[in-house]
Every structure is written in C-alpha cells, then in structure tokens.
Write a protein that holds these residues in place. Structure first.
Motif, PDB file in Angstrom:
ATOM      1  N   GLY A 140       0.800  -1.216   0.000  1.00 42.49           N
ATOM      2  CA  GLY A 140       0.000   0.000   0.000  1.00 42.49           C
ATOM      3  C   GLY A 140       0.834   1.267   0.000  1.00 42.49           C
ATOM      4  N   TYR A 141       1.855   1.301  -0.863  1.00 44.32           N
ATOM      5  CA  TYR A 141       2.770   2.444  -0.909  1.00 44.32           C
ATOM      6  C   TYR A 141       2.007   3.751  -1.130  1.00 44.32           C
ATOM      7  CZ  TYR A 141       6.228   5.673  -2.827  1.00 44.32           C
ATOM      8  OH  TYR A 141       7.001   6.778  -3.083  1.00 44.32           O
ATOM      9  N   ARG A 142       2.043   4.619  -0.138  1.00 44.15           N
ATOM     10  CA  ARG A 142       1.418   5.948  -0.165  1.00 44.15           C
ATOM     11  C   ARG A 142      -0.052   5.915  -0.596  1.00 44.15           C
ATOM     12  NH1 ARG A 142       5.531  10.907  -1.554  1.00 44.15           N
ATOM     13  NH2 ARG A 142       7.105  10.356  -0.012  1.00 44.15           N
ATOM     14  N   LYS A 143      -0.706   4.815  -0.300  1.00 44.29           N
ATOM     15  CA  LYS A 143      -2.111   4.683  -0.696  1.00 44.29           C
ATOM     16  C   LYS A 143      -2.971   5.750  -0.014  1.00 44.29           C
ATOM     17  CE  LYS A 143      -3.750   0.502  -1.053  1.00 44.29           C
ATOM     18  NZ  LYS A 143      -4.349  -0.818  -0.707  1.00 44.29           N
ATOM     19  N   LYS A 144      -2.657   6.058   1.227  1.00 47.02           N
ATOM     20  CA  LYS A 144      -3.413   7.077   1.951  1.00 47.02           C
ATOM     21  C   LYS A 144      -3.306   8.428   1.247  1.00 47.02           C
ATOM     22  CE  LYS A 144      -3.869   9.305   6.473  1.00 47.02           C
ATOM     23  NZ  LYS A 144      -3.337   9.376   7.865  1.00 47.02           N
ATOM     24  N   THR A 145      -2.085   8.774   0.794  1.00 49.07           N
ATOM     25  CA  THR A 145      -1.868  10.042   0.092  1.00 49.07           C
ATOM     26  C   THR A 145      -2.618  10.060  -1.225  1.00 49.07           C
ATOM     27  OG1 THR A 145       0.312  10.359   1.096  1.00 49.07           O
ATOM     28  CG2 THR A 145      -0.125  11.534  -0.958  1.00 49.07           C
ATOM     29  N   VAL A 146      -2.542   8.964  -1.978  1.00 48.01           N
ATOM     30  CA  VAL A 146      -3.224   8.877  -3.266  1.00 48.01           C
ATOM     31  C   VAL A 146      -4.725   9.089  -3.096  1.00 48.01           C
ATOM     32  CG1 VAL A 146      -3.831   7.342  -5.184  1.00 48.01           C
ATOM     33  CG2 VAL A 146      -1.483   7.406  -4.322  1.00 48.01           C
ATOM     34  N   ARG A 147      -5.310   8.407  -2.134  1.00 45.70           N
ATOM     35  CA  ARG A 147      -6.761   8.510  -1.944  1.00 45.70           C
ATOM     36  C   ARG A 147      -7.160   9.897  -1.437  1.00 45.70           C
ATOM     37  NH1 ARG A 147      -8.194   2.403   0.418  1.00 45.70           N
ATOM     38  NH2 ARG A 147      -7.758   1.354  -1.585  1.00 45.70           N
ATOM     39  N   GLU A 148      -6.345  10.466  -0.577  1.00 47.70           N
ATOM     40  CA  GLU A 148      -6.625  11.815  -0.088  1.00 47.70           C
ATOM     41  C   GLU A 148      -6.589  12.815  -1.238  1.00 47.70           C
ATOM     42  OE1 GLU A 148      -3.712  14.296   2.340  1.00 47.70           O
ATOM     43  OE2 GLU A 148      -5.171  13.753   3.874  1.00 47.70           O
ATOM     44  N   ASN A 149      -5.578  12.691  -2.112  1.00 44.97           N
ATOM     45  CA  ASN A 149      -5.464  13.587  -3.261  1.00 44.97           C
ATOM     46  C   ASN A 149      -6.654  13.444  -4.206  1.00 44.97           C
ATOM     47  OD1 ASN A 149      -3.044  14.713  -2.430  1.00 44.97           O
ATOM     48  ND2 ASN A 149      -1.778  13.339  -3.663  1.00 44.97           N
ATOM     49  N   LEU A 150      -7.028  12.220  -4.488  1.00 41.07           N
ATOM     50  CA  LEU A 150      -8.150  11.992  -5.407  1.00 41.07           C
ATOM     51  C   LEU A 150      -9.461  12.515  -4.821  1.00 41.07           C
ATOM     52  CD1 LEU A 150      -7.328   8.404  -6.752  1.00 41.07           C
ATOM     53  CD2 LEU A 150      -7.089  10.576  -7.964  1.00 41.07           C
ATOM     54  N   ASN A 151      -9.640  12.370  -3.520  1.00 43.66           N
ATOM     55  CA  ASN A 151     -10.849  12.896  -2.874  1.00 43.66           C
ATOM     56  C   ASN A 151     -10.879  14.423  -2.917  1.00 43.66           C
ATOM     57  OD1 ASN A 151     -12.036  10.416  -2.155  1.00 43.66           O
ATOM     58  ND2 ASN A 151     -10.844  10.284  -0.265  1.00 43.66           N
ATOM     59  N   GLY A 166      14.530  22.324 -19.277  1.00 42.17           N
ATOM     60  CA  GLY A 166      13.319  21.692 -18.774  1.00 42.17           C
ATOM     61  C   GLY A 166      13.129  21.858 -17.278  1.00 42.17           C
ATOM     62  N   PHE A 167      11.960  22.339 -16.895  1.00 41.00           N
ATOM     63  CA  PHE A 167      11.589  22.498 -15.492  1.00 41.00           C
ATOM     64  C   PHE A 167      10.322  21.697 -15.217  1.00 41.00           C
ATOM     65  CE2 PHE A 167      14.132  26.180 -16.360  1.00 41.00           C
ATOM     66  CZ  PHE A 167      14.671  26.619 -15.159  1.00 41.00           C
ATOM     67  N   VAL A 168      10.403  20.742 -14.289  1.00 38.64           N
ATOM     68  CA  VAL A 168       9.187  20.068 -13.821  1.00 38.64           C
ATOM     69  C   VAL A 168       8.631  20.959 -12.717  1.00 38.64           C
ATOM     70  CG1 VAL A 168       8.192  17.955 -12.892  1.00 38.64           C
ATOM     71  CG2 VAL A 168      10.180  17.824 -14.407  1.00 38.64           C
ATOM     72  N   SER A 169       7.579  21.705 -13.043  1.00 37.37           N
ATOM     73  CA  SER A 169       7.204  22.866 -12.229  1.00 37.37           C
ATOM     74  C   SER A 169       5.915  22.716 -11.435  1.00 37.37           C
ATOM     75  CB  SER A 169       7.081  24.096 -13.140  1.00 37.37           C
ATOM     76  OG  SER A 169       8.306  24.365 -13.791  1.00 37.37           O
ATOM     77  N   ASP A 170       5.421  21.499 -11.256  1.00 37.18           N
ATOM     78  CA  ASP A 170       4.177  21.337 -10.516  1.00 37.18           C
ATOM     79  C   ASP A 170       4.391  20.895  -9.082  1.00 37.18           C
ATOM     80  OD1 ASP A 170       5.104  18.810 -11.508  1.00 37.18           O
ATOM     81  OD2 ASP A 170       3.170  17.939 -11.013  1.00 37.18           O
ATOM     82  N   GLN A 171       5.650  20.781  -8.644  1.00 37.86           N
ATOM     83  CA  GLN A 171       5.908  20.313  -7.295  1.00 37.86           C
ATOM     84  C   GLN A 171       5.554  21.388  -6.273  1.00 37.86           C
ATOM     85  OE1 GLN A 171       8.208  21.084  -9.641  1.00 37.86           O
ATOM     86  NE2 GLN A 171      10.251  21.186  -8.765  1.00 37.86           N
ATOM     87  N   SER A 172       5.476  20.979  -5.026  1.00 36.95           N
ATOM     88  CA  SER A 172       5.141  21.904  -3.949  1.00 36.95           C
ATOM     89  C   SER A 172       6.423  22.459  -3.347  1.00 36.95           C
ATOM     90  CB  SER A 172       4.332  21.183  -2.861  1.00 36.95           C
ATOM     91  OG  SER A 172       3.971  22.080  -1.841  1.00 36.95           O
ATOM     92  N   TRP A 218      -0.907  18.913  -2.296  1.00 37.17           N
ATOM     93  CA  TRP A 218      -1.851  19.777  -1.585  1.00 37.17           C
ATOM     94  C   TRP A 218      -1.611  19.786  -0.067  1.00 37.17           C
ATOM     95  CZ3 TRP A 218      -2.932  16.787  -5.820  1.00 37.17           C
ATOM     96  CH2 TRP A 218      -3.431  17.450  -6.943  1.00 37.17           C
ATOM     97  N   LYS A 219      -0.418  19.425   0.358  1.00 41.69           N
ATOM     98  CA  LYS A 219      -0.164  19.262   1.796  1.00 41.69           C
ATOM     99  C   LYS A 219      -0.222  20.582   2.568  1.00 41.69           C
ATOM    100  CE  LYS A 219       4.874  19.333   1.104  1.00 41.69           C
ATOM    101  NZ  LYS A 219       6.133  18.543   1.254  1.00 41.69           N
ATOM    102  N   HIS A 220      -0.024  21.723   1.890  1.00 42.31           N
ATOM    103  CA  HIS A 220      -0.022  23.014   2.588  1.00 42.31           C
ATOM    104  C   HIS A 220      -1.345  23.761   2.440  1.00 42.31           C
ATOM    105  CE1 HIS A 220       4.175  22.505   3.449  1.00 42.31           C
ATOM    106  NE2 HIS A 220       4.541  22.584   2.182  1.00 42.31           N
TER     107      HIS A 220
END
Length: 296
Positions: free
Chosen positions: A40-51, A187-193, A285-287
C-alpha cells in the motif's frame, strides 16, 4: 556505504534493463501487485489527493483511477531502469514529439527556451527530445543523495547530450550560456510543492489554494527566454507523445506569476483528460490549510 549500495544494486538494475519489453512489463505488473495491494505504498496520500481533486466522482471512479495510476507508476519505474540500456532507435520509436516544428520556430527566432512540464505521463524518457533539436538541453533536477546513482543518472542523460543541473546550478549555468550567446532548451518540472517558507505565490490548483513553484517563470524573465509547455500523452503501454505549446516569447510582458498560473491551468486540463497518469503519490496539496493571510 553509498558505494557498497551502488555496487550491490547496479548490476541488478542493469540486468533488469536488458529484459525484453514483454518481460519488463510483466515484472511491472508483479511489482504493482506488491506495491499497491500488499504494501500500500502511499495509498493514503493517493486517496486523499483523489478525494480533494475529484469530490464529484464516485468511489468506483476514483478506485479505477487509483488502480490505473499504480500500474502506470510501476511502468515508469521499469521504464526508468530500461533507460540504462535501451537503444536510441528503440527510444525514438517509443517517445515522439507531435509538433517539434513549434520548438524549431521559437529557436529560429533566436530565443532560448524554458520548457515547463508536470509530473505527468513520462518525464523520464523526455530527454530523447534532444535528438530533435540542435541546441544544448538542460534538465533541472534534485540531486540524488547517493552520489554514485546521481552520476549514473547524469550519464544516461548525457548519452543524448541532455545535461542535468541542480537548482543551485541553474542561474550560473544558464547565465554563462547567455553570455556566450548559446541557445539552450531548459526543462523544469514545475508542478511540485515548494517549501512553504520560500513560497512567493499561492494559486488555486483544482480549486484548492496551494503554494506554487515560480522558479521557471523567474528564470525566463531574468534571462529573457521564451516559455513553452509540453504535454505528455501516453498512447499505449510504453509509447508516449509530446505536444508543445508556446506560452510566450516575451515573458517580461507578463505580470509576476501570471505565467505560472497559465501553466497550472494547462496542467489541470491535462490531468482532467486522463488523471491516471499524474503522480498522485506526490503530496501536492499538503499546505492547503496553511495559506498565509496575505494570500487568502
């Protein structure tokens, strides 16, 4: 200790990289079962994000996105390993630009490029795009803690004349290129927090206010570079297309953070089209509950 880990792990990675594609993706499926269903690698985070992002979707719809996401995540892991030995011919067959003329048009106007993208689709195989342009390519990245694996990743990129530079190296390296009159694609991956203490801008991302990474926009303005967005589309397993969109040739004409806001809207559109290919294990979305008063 870092060297010991590298000596032990690298031969295994190299051996896996030699797998034919059918065996590689079978291994991905097996790994997916353990990562998703067993550990269940980061399953809690995935479900929280999707919700958070899809409050109107049914539980069945969100479950389907979750399952597809974990399969894609494991494919990405094995495709990254495959990069160790994959041939140039094979990679060019599997990762193609749809409108590289858009990039050439900007270069022909004597403009270096800040290329903004998200953790979506395949951000690992995109380095092969260097084969389609005649200018030096940089990818801004976070240094790997193990220096031996860090060098390994740099070697993989360097095979295609694409060079990794850290955030701290970005300004001096790109400034030097500008002073030399060199055109570069960066190249910039620019969607990180970003770290909350260093956030200069907050913006709604899927109607949730979050701190936004503004380094790409600021670099474009500082060095007068054109800004482009690249959308990666997964055509089928192991095959991707990259489509380019010019945001602006003259970033200084935009108000501060306006380009960043445009980028985030483009990322939203990309995710809505096929959400399973976004990096949902990332705590984007942690912040959301820590918005400073001046940004509320």
């Amino acid at each position: 200790m870092q060297l010991v880990v590298y000596i032990l792990v690298y031969p295994i990675l190299w051996f896996i990289s030699l797998y034919p594609m059918r065996l590689l993706y079978f291994s991905s499926d097996v790994t997916c079962f353990f990562i998703h269903k067993v550990f269940g690698y980061r399953k809690k985070t995935v479900r929280e994000n999707l919700n958070l992002v899809f409050p109107d979707k049914s539980e069945a719809e969100k479950k389907e996105i979750e399952n597809k996401f974990y399969h894609h995540l494991c494919d990405m892991i094995f495709e990254t390993i495959k990069s160790l030995s994959i041939s140039e011919q094979e990679l060019l067959k599997r990762f193609k630009p749809t409108n590289i003329d858009e990039v050439h048009s900007v270069i022909n106007q004597n403009k270096s490029i800040v290329l903004m993208m998200a953790h979506y689709g395949s951000w690992e195989w995109i380095f092969v795009l260097q084969k389609y342009v005649d200018i030096k390519t940089h990818a801004i990245y976070k240094r790997i803690e193990n220096k031996y694996f860090d060098r390994m990743v740099k070697r993989i990129r360097a095979k295609y004349n694409s060079f990794l530079i850290t955030t701290k190296e970005t300004v001096p390296v790109l400034q030097e290129s500008k002073e030399k009159g060199e055109l570069t694609l960066n190249g910039f991956v620019s969607d990180q927090s970003p770290k909350i203490r260093s956030a200069h801008h907050w913006q709604e991302f899927f109607k949730i206010k979050v701190p936004a990474y503004t380094g790409a926009e600021m670099m474009a303005k500082k060095l007068d570079m054109a800004v482009m967005f690249v959308a990666i589309k997964k055509i089928k397993r192991g095959y991707y297309e990259a489509t380019f969109k010019t945001i602006t040739l003259n970033p200084k004409e935009y108000k501060d953070y306006e380009i960043t806001d445009i980028f985030l809207k483009l990322v939203e559109e990309q995710i809505k089209e096929a959400p399973e290919f976004y990096l949902w294990t990332h705590k984007r979305w942690k912040h959301r509950n820590s918005v400073p008063p001046e940004f509320q």
